[in-house]
Every structure is written in structure tokens, then in C-alpha cells.
Design a protein around this motif. Sequence first.
Motif, PDB file in Angstrom:
ATOM      1  N   UNK A 165       0.842  -1.209   0.000  1.00 18.74           N
ATOM      2  CA  UNK A 165       0.000   0.000   0.000  1.00 18.74           C
ATOM      3  C   UNK A 165       0.876   1.256   0.000  1.00 18.74           C
ATOM      4  N   UNK A 166       1.938   1.227   0.808  1.00 16.92           N
ATOM      5  CA  UNK A 166       2.829   2.387   0.875  1.00 16.92           C
ATOM      6  C   UNK A 166       3.471   2.656  -0.486  1.00 16.92           C
ATOM      7  N   UNK A 167       3.858   1.604  -1.171  1.00 12.22           N
ATOM      8  CA  UNK A 167       4.447   1.795  -2.499  1.00 12.22           C
ATOM      9  C   UNK A 167       3.440   2.396  -3.467  1.00 12.22           C
ATOM     10  N   UNK A 168       2.233   1.879  -3.383  1.00 12.48           N
ATOM     11  CA  UNK A 168       1.180   2.367  -4.275  1.00 12.48           C
ATOM     12  C   UNK A 168       0.906   3.859  -4.027  1.00 12.48           C
ATOM     13  N   UNK A 205       2.975   6.003  -2.586  1.00 12.99           N
ATOM     14  CA  UNK A 205       4.169   6.773  -2.954  1.00 12.99           C
ATOM     15  C   UNK A 205       4.196   7.048  -4.449  1.00 12.99           C
ATOM     16  N   UNK A 206       3.879   6.021  -5.222  1.00 12.08           N
ATOM     17  CA  UNK A 206       3.934   6.191  -6.668  1.00 12.08           C
ATOM     18  C   UNK A 206       2.830   7.119  -7.171  1.00 12.08           C
ATOM     19  N   UNK A 207       1.626   6.868  -6.705  1.00 13.91           N
ATOM     20  CA  UNK A 207       0.477   7.552  -7.303  1.00 13.91           C
ATOM     21  C   UNK A 207       0.263   8.962  -6.760  1.00 13.91           C
ATOM     22  N   UNK A 208       0.616   9.195  -5.518  1.00 19.28           N
ATOM     23  CA  UNK A 208       0.297  10.477  -4.898  1.00 19.28           C
ATOM     24  C   UNK A 208       1.451  11.483  -4.922  1.00 19.28           C
ATOM     25  N   UNK A 231       1.456  13.502   5.626  1.00 21.12           N
ATOM     26  CA  UNK A 231       0.653  13.094   4.462  1.00 21.12           C
ATOM     27  C   UNK A 231       0.597  11.565   4.372  1.00 21.12           C
ATOM     28  N   UNK A 232       1.751  10.931   4.553  1.00 18.21           N
ATOM     29  CA  UNK A 232       1.809   9.469   4.479  1.00 18.21           C
ATOM     30  C   UNK A 232       1.004   8.844   5.608  1.00 18.21           C
ATOM     31  N   UNK A 233       1.040   9.457   6.785  1.00 14.33           N
ATOM     32  CA  UNK A 233       0.282   8.909   7.913  1.00 14.33           C
ATOM     33  C   UNK A 233      -1.208   8.872   7.585  1.00 14.33           C
ATOM     34  N   UNK A 234      -1.700   9.944   6.956  1.00 13.52           N
ATOM     35  CA  UNK A 234      -3.119   9.976   6.591  1.00 13.52           C
ATOM     36  C   UNK A 234      -3.454   8.831   5.644  1.00 13.52           C
ATOM     37  N   UNK A 235      -2.608   8.639   4.658  1.00 14.53           N
ATOM     38  CA  UNK A 235      -2.885   7.586   3.678  1.00 14.53           C
ATOM     39  C   UNK A 235      -2.704   6.189   4.266  1.00 14.53           C
ATOM     40  N   UNK A 236      -1.757   6.020   5.185  1.00 16.39           N
ATOM     41  CA  UNK A 236      -1.562   4.693   5.770  1.00 16.39           C
ATOM     42  C   UNK A 236      -2.751   4.337   6.663  1.00 16.39           C
ATOM     43  N   UNK A 237      -3.266   5.334   7.373  1.00 16.50           N
ATOM     44  CA  UNK A 237      -4.463   5.069   8.184  1.00 16.50           C
ATOM     45  C   UNK A 237      -5.645   4.722   7.278  1.00 16.50           C
ATOM     46  N   UNK A 238      -5.749   5.472   6.199  1.00 16.75           N
ATOM     47  CA  UNK A 238      -6.837   5.180   5.255  1.00 16.75           C
ATOM     48  C   UNK A 238      -6.645   3.798   4.644  1.00 16.75           C
ATOM     49  N   UNK A 239      -5.385   3.429   4.468  1.00 15.36           N
ATOM     50  CA  UNK A 239      -5.079   2.130   3.866  1.00 15.36           C
ATOM     51  C   UNK A 239      -5.641   0.979   4.685  1.00 15.36           C
ATOM     52  N   UNK A 240      -5.584   1.101   6.011  1.00 16.84           N
ATOM     53  CA  UNK A 240      -6.117   0.025   6.862  1.00 16.84           C
ATOM     54  C   UNK A 240      -7.594  -0.187   6.548  1.00 16.84           C
ATOM     55  N   UNK A 241      -8.313   0.938   6.483  1.00 17.09           N
ATOM     56  CA  UNK A 241      -9.750   0.857   6.231  1.00 17.09           C
ATOM     57  C   UNK A 241     -10.040   0.337   4.820  1.00 17.09           C
ATOM     58  N   UNK A 242      -9.329   0.879   3.844  1.00 11.90           N
ATOM     59  CA  UNK A 242      -9.600   0.489   2.452  1.00 11.90           C
ATOM     60  C   UNK A 242      -9.233  -0.975   2.211  1.00 11.90           C
ATOM     61  N   UNK A 243      -8.125  -1.416   2.803  1.00 10.64           N
ATOM     62  CA  UNK A 243      -7.742  -2.824   2.643  1.00 10.64           C
ATOM     63  C   UNK A 243      -8.791  -3.722   3.291  1.00 10.64           C
ATOM     64  N   UNK A 244      -9.282  -3.269   4.454  1.00 10.51           N
ATOM     65  CA  UNK A 244     -10.300  -4.070   5.135  1.00 10.51           C
ATOM     66  C   UNK A 244     -11.561  -4.171   4.281  1.00 10.51           C
TER      67      UNK A 244
END
Lengths: 513, 259
Positions: free
Chosen positions: B67-70, B72-75, B106-119
Motif C-alpha cells: 500500500x505504501x508503495x502504491x 508513494x507512486x500515485x500520490x 501526508x503518508x500517515x493519513x494515507x496509511x491510516x486510510x489504507x487500513x480501512x480500504x484494505x479491510x
Amino acid sequence: MASTRKNVWELGGDWADPILWYARGVNAMKSRALSEPTAWRFYGAIHGIDQGLWQQLGYLDPQEPMPSSANINNFWNQCQHGSWYFLPWHRGYLIALEAVVRDAVVKAGGPADWTLPYWNYLKPGQNALPPAFASADWPDGTGNNPLFVPQRYGPNSDGNVFVPVDQINLNALGDPDFTGDANGGSPGFGGVNTGFSHGGQVHGGIETQPHDWVHGLVGGGDPQSNLPGLMSDPDTAALDPIFWLHHANIDRLWEVWRENPTTHVNPVDPNWINGPAAVGQHAFMLPMPGGVTFTYTPGQMVDLSTLGYTYDDLSPPAGTPQVASRLRRLGMNATMASAVAGRLAMPGPKTVELLGASTGSLSVTGTDARASVALDSSVQRKVSASLQSAAAGAAPALPDRIFLNLENVRGLNDATAFAVYINVPDGEDPAKFPDHLAGSIALFGVRKATMADATHAGNGLTLVLEITHVIDTLHLAGALNTDQLHVRLVPTRPVPEAAQISIGRISIFRQSN
Amino acid sequence: MWAAARRFEAWFVIPAVIGLFGWSMLALDAGGLTPPAFCASGTSWLELSSLNHALAFNSPAKLAADWALMVAAMMSPLLFTPLRHACDRSFARRRTRATLLFVSGYAAAWMMAGILLQAIALTALWAMPAPAIGLGLVAAAAMGWQVSPAKQWCLNRCHRRPRLAAFGVAADVDAATFGLTNGAACVGTCWALMLLMLLMGSGHFAAMIAVTLFVFVERLENPAPLAWRLRGAGKALRIVTAQARMRLAPRRSFEEALP
């Protein structure tokens, strides 16, 4: 043959023919329905319209027919502010209005060579509102003078309309660059590089002073209702006939800047020359007589001889800063100062960096607001070294220029204006310290810039004042070696709490060439 | 922008390096054009039939790393303009630090969102009788979100440029907070498209490139009042059209323009 726009105060009388014909032309436009593209109010809406505010001020009946949606989308809400398109867009706007008024003048039997006068409030003795605009009556004493608007309150909100020119600095006319940057340094004479910008965040030099100042101080605000005068708000400003004479003067000052000195040049960037349409945005479009649409680009607005008009006076106003005089003041001998100024007063790459900043935001209410700007010692040393090397005549570059930024200025009332002073001693009257006057600010456009869900995203305005002259004064007095500067804001009228005026941060930047 | 690259300015160099790293790693992992989150073994997600099966192939660490790579690349292309603000308004010596703090927030926001989106993605994978149904539902949600006033609300907040303290800890906190709030607005703007990415099967890498371009050009539009409307690549298309026309057609003189 080129027509000549003339000084309204020097036409030979309060109601000289050009003014009388202007009034008749405005009257003809005012008689047209809003839905007609050459109507007065339609032309006002081209600059900007807030329908709620227009209704409050009595300029829009919610029941009246509106123009077609195509005409609204093509023409309304176009004025360019906080942008390097500010000057060329308004030049085209003046040309189009002049054509529409002239068409009405000719149809009424007037002269085919009628031209719009300008109001040069910078000239001694000419800062009062021209009398024809201040009278509710025509010259024969009958009422309904179309040049008069009741919502024009003046600097003291008492209906006495004049421009307090003592609080204007003309630093913009000395700026070697047309285009500036929004990075804290000079915003340039003409503004910062933007796309189509119906209200940008950082106003250019000439836009801040004298443009915004004249808008805010002529329009003022209604002390009872707190509604702005027409001139104070971009969404109502062009409804006031004096707007056009003010902008003719700003247009004149563009040409003054370009000719003095001749090293001043307009942008050559294709994105400026070709206008916002070149970057995927709205083209500049204006309705002309006969149902014709005038579509233009900034590149077509640069040459007055091609445009077919000129001004009767293109001499720089007294007080225009000169690089050589600054160098002499700093201690350089006259011969070297002239040589260095000539060699170095050219546009070029700049280094801009933060010199100091306030902590916390500042609420502006009442008659006085103060903040301290803490300076960074290492950057401060660079500034001092730059000024000292100029005095020694050893500088390979011009000494630093210094800019005060009022960042994220938000509020609900565009009719707010204040003078900005630096290091006025506590308990003293700032008016006694003109050398400490940084400049004056009118918050033209602040209401819209505060809206979170509009083109500014609620960022407010960032207003930039060049304070090089004040810093030079402090340096020469040996008072620059300090860890903070004290900024004092002195509103022209008490600012009510309801206006909710706040400044996010006050910062100071150095710009080296 | 190229001048900033030549001068190695932090607001340009740091997101550019992050973006290049992200795309490089994804490209290396994209031999089979597999989605990064659910295909650690190279198995297509279409073959996964249960949540347990999915989790067996995807440890939380692997999910987070992919998720972090994704992100990093896209955002990373979206960071240039807010970082420019952070750097411009900081002391020169603090610009790199402010940039890194912003990126962390910025990354913290997306990583937190990542937990929810992955779930959500894993739940969809587990709960839906056919993968196409999950994909279709998310695509419909993404299209609905795309035209909604709520999306505009988020987009407008992506354009916020707050005041930033200049000195000491307050400056660090403000830079990180700016990153966090900008990241949160960005999550609000892009969550549906990112969820779609998580559920994409073959063609995932190409879709990521397309979505990256889309969210970048979408951000070129000015903030606007809240409304239901089509939004996306309109301005970018107008730019391309106008630039092509400028190069193909001669410039009109003023006399030609003025009636």
C-alpha cells in the motif's frame, strides 16, 4: 489617428464636454435591461456579481429576467485579480466599455472621438472625487445624475470621497519586473504568474497600491448596515462610474512603468501573451456594440499605438522610487550609484528567503492592531551585509529588497483598510513617523477569498508590501540589529468585530538579485 | 519546475525521488501485472475464495508495504504545490525538514486510510459471491463520488494553504499537521479510485498509471462551489487543445480581434 485619454481634473470644468457625454452614455447604458450585454449592470457583472449583495444594495430585482445562460457563462465574473493578467484584462475591459459608451454618445449626437477620462489622484490637488461624480444632479440642477451613486462613502464613511494619497507608496513603479512570484518576495509590478484568475491570492504591486487602496477608500462602507460601498467589493465595483476613471489611471500607470525606464518590459512568456485560454481556461471575452464579441489576449494589449489611444501625461509621479537614489542614500557615491543602477536594475533570477515571522494569528478590530515579527539572526546578517556592501560600493549586485507579507488575510468586509507601520514607538502617533510607513492595504476581494468553497479555497489574501525603504531607514539609524520588528496596523476606520478580519501570519522576506 | 530540479529544491526533489522509487518497485513487482496488495504469491485475486485464504497470502506487513508503495507512486505528483507552499514559507535552512515532516503527515493519513480500504477490499473479496460484483459496486461508488458535492468539498481542501509557524517545535508541528490535513483531504478526494485499484485484476499496473494521471490533472482545476458535476480531465484536455491550436494557427493581431 490615436485618441487621447485626458485628466478629468484638467478638462476645463466640472462638467466639461467629455464628462457630460460620459454621463449621457452611462445614462443610456443604465436604461437598458440587465439581459442586454451592453447594459450598465451587465458590464458591472462582467467584472463580478454576487446576486445576494446586488439585491441588498438595490441593483438586482430577483424577479427581473436574467441574461441567457450562454451570455452569463461567456461574459460574467471575468475580472482578473491576484494575477499577471490583471492589467491586460482590465485594459481590454476599458477599451470595450469605451466603445459601448462612445456608441451611445454618437447615437445621441455626440463626438465620434469621445474618450474616457482618467482620474489621477496622485497629482497634487487632484485626490478629491471629481465634482461631477459627487453631485446627485445634472449640471442644470435636475436630479438623477448617472455618475452619482449613493453607495460611495469615502475613507471616513461620511460621504466625503477622496484618496488619502499620503499613505500610498509607489514602490511598484520602481519594480524592474512585471511578473512576480507568490513566494514572499516581490509580486512584480503586474502580478504573479497564474492561470485565469477571478481573484488570486497574491496581488501584484500596482494592484495593491494604488489600485486596491483607491477601491477601498473611495467605496468605503455604510456605517449603519456595514455593507460595502460599490467600489470596495469586486462584485459591485464596476457599477460605480468612477471605477472606469480609476482603472484608466491604473492603465496609464502601466504605460508609465513601461516607459520609465525603458528597461521595463512586459512579459514574453507565451502563457501570458496568449492568455488563460492557452492554459485551458476561459478566454477574455467582452460584448461590443452591434452584438459583436471582442475576444482578446494579453499579447494584443501591450502596444498603445496599435490599440489606437494614448494618455496626455505619461510622466512618472513624484515619489517613484529610483534605484540610484536608494544606492546614494545607502552611502554610494553618485557616479557609481548611477552606473550600478543602470547595470543592475534589470530583471533577473532572484533568491527569496524568509527573514522573520510573527507567531500566531492576529485579529484586527477597532483602531489599532499590533504584532511582533521575530527575525532570524543568520538571515538578518545577510541583509545587513548586503546593505553595508552597497554603501562601500563593493556590491556586485543590488542590495537586498525587503517585503512584508500579511498572509492568509481573511474577513467578511472588503471595505476594510489600514496603514501598516514598522517600529513606531509605543505611545506615539504613527502619523508622526512617515518614514516608518510600510504602506497601506485595502482588503479588496477579501470576502470572496474567505469562502472555503470558492476559487480561493478559503485561503484568504496574501498582501505584500515592499518595505525596503523602511529597512534602509532602520539600517542607517543603526536600529536594524534587533531580534524583532514591531508591526502596527492603523485602520482608516474602526474595524467592527463583525467584520472578522484576521491575519494568519505577518512575515518578512529578503529578495536578493 | 525544472529550475527547481536544477537547484535541488526540496519541494521538488523529495516527492520526485519518492515517486520514482515507488514506481520502480511496483514495476519490478509487476511482471505479472498483479495488484500489490492481494497477490504476494503472484496468484490472481480471482482465485481467492475466502478471507482466510487472502490473509494467508498477505501478511499485514506485506499489505502495508504494498500500500505504501502504491501511495508513494500515485500520490507523489500531487505533493509539489503544497510542498512549495511549505518551503516558501519556511526559513531556507528548514525547508528540507519541513518537506520531510509534511510528507510524514501526508503518508500517515494515507496509511491510516489504507487500513480501512484494505479491510473493505478484503471484506468485499470474502463477502461477494463473484468478484465482478464487488468490482462493479466499487466502480459505481467511485463514479458517484466523482460527481458529488462531497468530492468537491475534499478537492477544495486539497487547495488549502494554511499559515505555518516559522520557528522551533511549532514550525515542525505545523508542517506535519499541514501534511496530515492535506493527506486527509487527498484521501477524501481519491479513496474510491484507490479502492478500485485494490480490487483490479489484470491490467492493474496500467490502471494505476491512468489513475495517477487522472488525479493529477483533476487537481489542476481551481477550487469551486459544491455541486453535482462531471469533473476530471477537462482542464488538461483544454490545455492540450489550446496549445496545439496555438502551434498550428498563427497569432491574431489586435486589429483582427477587435471588431
